[in-house]
Scaffold this active site. Structure first.
Site, PDB file in Angstrom:
ATOM      1  N   PRO A 208       0.833  -1.204   0.000  1.00 47.10           N
ATOM      2  CA  PRO A 208       0.000   0.000   0.000  1.00 47.10           C
ATOM      3  C   PRO A 208       0.866   1.251   0.000  1.00 47.10           C
ATOM      4  CG  PRO A 208      -0.753  -1.577   1.652  1.00 47.10           C
ATOM      5  CD  PRO A 208       0.563  -2.071   1.156  1.00 47.10           C
ATOM      6  N   MET A 209       0.522   2.213  -0.831  1.00 50.86           N
ATOM      7  CA  MET A 209       1.309   3.431  -0.929  1.00 50.86           C
ATOM      8  C   MET A 209       1.319   4.197   0.385  1.00 50.86           C
ATOM      9  SD  MET A 209       3.320   5.245  -2.682  1.00 50.86           S
ATOM     10  CE  MET A 209       3.166   4.473  -4.293  1.00 50.86           C
ATOM     11  N   CYS A 210       0.201   4.163   1.137  1.00 47.99           N
ATOM     12  CA  CYS A 210       0.161   4.883   2.405  1.00 47.99           C
ATOM     13  C   CYS A 210       1.168   4.312   3.389  1.00 47.99           C
ATOM     14  CB  CYS A 210      -1.250   4.851   2.990  1.00 47.99           C
ATOM     15  SG  CYS A 210      -1.900   3.191   3.266  1.00 47.99           S
ATOM     16  N   THR A 211       1.333   2.978   3.374  1.00 50.85           N
ATOM     17  CA  THR A 211       2.310   2.344   4.258  1.00 50.85           C
ATOM     18  C   THR A 211       3.724   2.705   3.840  1.00 50.85           C
ATOM     19  OG1 THR A 211       0.807   0.492   4.659  1.00 50.85           O
ATOM     20  CG2 THR A 211       3.130   0.140   5.162  1.00 50.85           C
ATOM     21  N   GLU A 214       4.147   6.544   4.777  1.00 50.75           N
ATOM     22  CA  GLU A 214       3.934   7.066   6.127  1.00 50.75           C
ATOM     23  C   GLU A 214       4.424   6.140   7.243  1.00 50.75           C
ATOM     24  OE1 GLU A 214       2.967  10.051   6.509  1.00 50.75           O
ATOM     25  OE2 GLU A 214       2.343  10.464   4.439  1.00 50.75           O
TER      26      GLU A 214
END
Length: 430
Positions: A208-211, A214
């Site tokens: 996941p790009m958010c993981t 961030e």
């Protein structure tokens, strides 16, 4: 003298060719002429000269095949040397196919290996018709799909709709993944094909790009951040050269810095290459075992000295040693090999865009073009002509019928770069 040398070198073949066997097919008869066929007539094509391909080439030469062609456009990297045993440090930077061919010819006198450094898509059907058997040692799914579809498109049929065996080119597909491997024999339009088994292939790892951006928790997250986020920020107009040590080292250093800031261990140069290039660690013993299975099938196909595998051989060596052989059944709705397909019912209210998206996901296509066979009208095509057909995507299937683009029962021809021929989808609009 040459004949005597060959007889001595390949004397073990007499056990297969000169003795009757309950394992041999009915048409087999012990015959010394089989060696002549193998030595002088059999032509085999090997696609891929990497970890699996090197083993296949070696096994072919030692099994009596003397006319071999190999295709591989890749060059040798220093990281290949631990398992691709036909290469040496002095060969780094050279084409794999050319170095492998020269090595085999030097070690096995009388064996001719022709090397090509093109993409397999650069060769037409006539080129592939030259060979009696084709062995694929590829790690690229798109290339395997393309080859599978091409060989199926080359098959001709008799008046009864049965494949003309003279036009069937056997495809032996080998693959390894760590301690696991498989070898399968695909007889176009006679057995299940590569496309039939596409759904059984493992999905590639994604994060996941958010993981990644961030909350990284794994070394892979840090590597992906350096590759997907940091590289474009620093090199806006430059793509990563995955075969460049400088580019890979830059990503490795950035990933290591990010990992240290989050107290994450495990970022290494080799893991960086594995994540960026989607490399699954190769095990030399698995390559050796699977290549032996592939060449064993090639020998049986070329000489009929034994029954061929039916049709999928699987090796599992993660925690113990387990093998299994089973027939992988044909998918009756396969885009490539299905001879008779039931018409799929499509709601008239469904938009062409939705129908196309479903095809794209179901058959793992990249950017399919669609044409109605009954009317010979293009429903959608990408590229410069796409502007003229883009509006069709917003029309429902019923509207396309009303406007004369489609019949209520029709065949939609599908084209995509993943497949070299036109595939057909049978539809019934309700």
């Amino acid at each position: 003298m040459e004949t005597e040398n060959l007889d001595e070198r390949y004397r073990d073949l007499d056990n297969l060719f000169l003795r009757d066997s309950k394992f041999a097919p009915e048409l087999f008869a012990p015959n010394d002429a089989l060696k002549t066929i193998l030595f002088d007539a059999a032509k085999v094509l090997v696609i891929g000269a990497g970890g699996l391909g090197c083993e296949i080439l070696k096994d072919l030469a030692l099994s009596g095949f003397r006319d071999i062609t190999v295709i591989d456009m890749d060059t040798i990297d220093v990281t290949n040397l631990n398992r691709q045993f036909l290469f040496r440090k002095k060969d780094v930077g050279k084409h794999k196919s050319e170095v492998a061919a020269a090595f085999i010819e030097e070690r096995c006198s009388g064996v001719k290996v022709t090397a090509h450094t093109n993409m397999i898509q650069d060769f037409d059907a006539d080129f592939y018709r030259e060979f009696h058997v084709i062995i694929a040692g590829l790690d690229n799914i798109e290339a395997r799909r393309w080859l599978n579809a091409l060989l199926h498109s080359m098959v001709e049929f008799d008046d009864d709709g049965k494949p003309d065996i003279a036009t069937v080119k056997p495809l032996i597909d080998g693959g390894t993944e760590g301690f696991r491997g498989q070898a399968r024999l695909i007889m176009p339009h006679m057995s299940g094909c590569f496309e039939c088994t596409l759904s059984s292939l493992p999905k590639q790892n994604s994060y996941p790009m958010c993981t990644i951006a961030e909350t990284p928790r794994l070394p892979e997250h840090c590597i992906q951040h350096a590759y997907v986020i940091q590289w474009p920020e620093h090199f806006k107009d430059k793509k990563v050269d995955k075969d460049s040590p400088d580019d890979m080292n830059w990503i490795f250093e950035r990933a290591k810095e990010r990992a240290e800031s989050y107290n994450i261990e495990g970022v290494t140069y080799f893991l960086t290459m594995g994540v960026v290039k989607n490399i699954i660690p190769a095990i030399a013993s698995t390559n050796a075992l699977v290549s032996a299975a592939c060449v064993n099938e090639a020998l049986k196909v070329a000489t009929f000295c034994n029954k061929s595998v039916d049709n999928y051989f699987m090796f599992m060596g993660q925690t113990s040693v387990y093998t299994s052989t089973f027939p992988f059944e044909k998918d009756e709705n396969c885009l490539v090999c299905a001879s008779q397909r039931e018409s799929q019912t499509v709601a008239g209210s469904k938009l062409l865009k939705e129908f196309r998206d479903e095809l794209q996901e179901k058959f793992t296509l990249s950017n399919p073009g669609l044409t109605a066979e009954s009317t010979n009208k293009t429903l959608y095509i990408s590229g410069p002509l796409g502007k003229k057909t883009k509006q069709n995507l917003e029309l429902s299937m019923a509207q396309l019928v009303e406007s004369g683009f489609l019949d209520k029962q029709d065949i939609i021809q599908v084209t995509d770069k993943a497949i070299p021929t036109v595939m057909k989808v049978y539809v019934k609009i309700e």
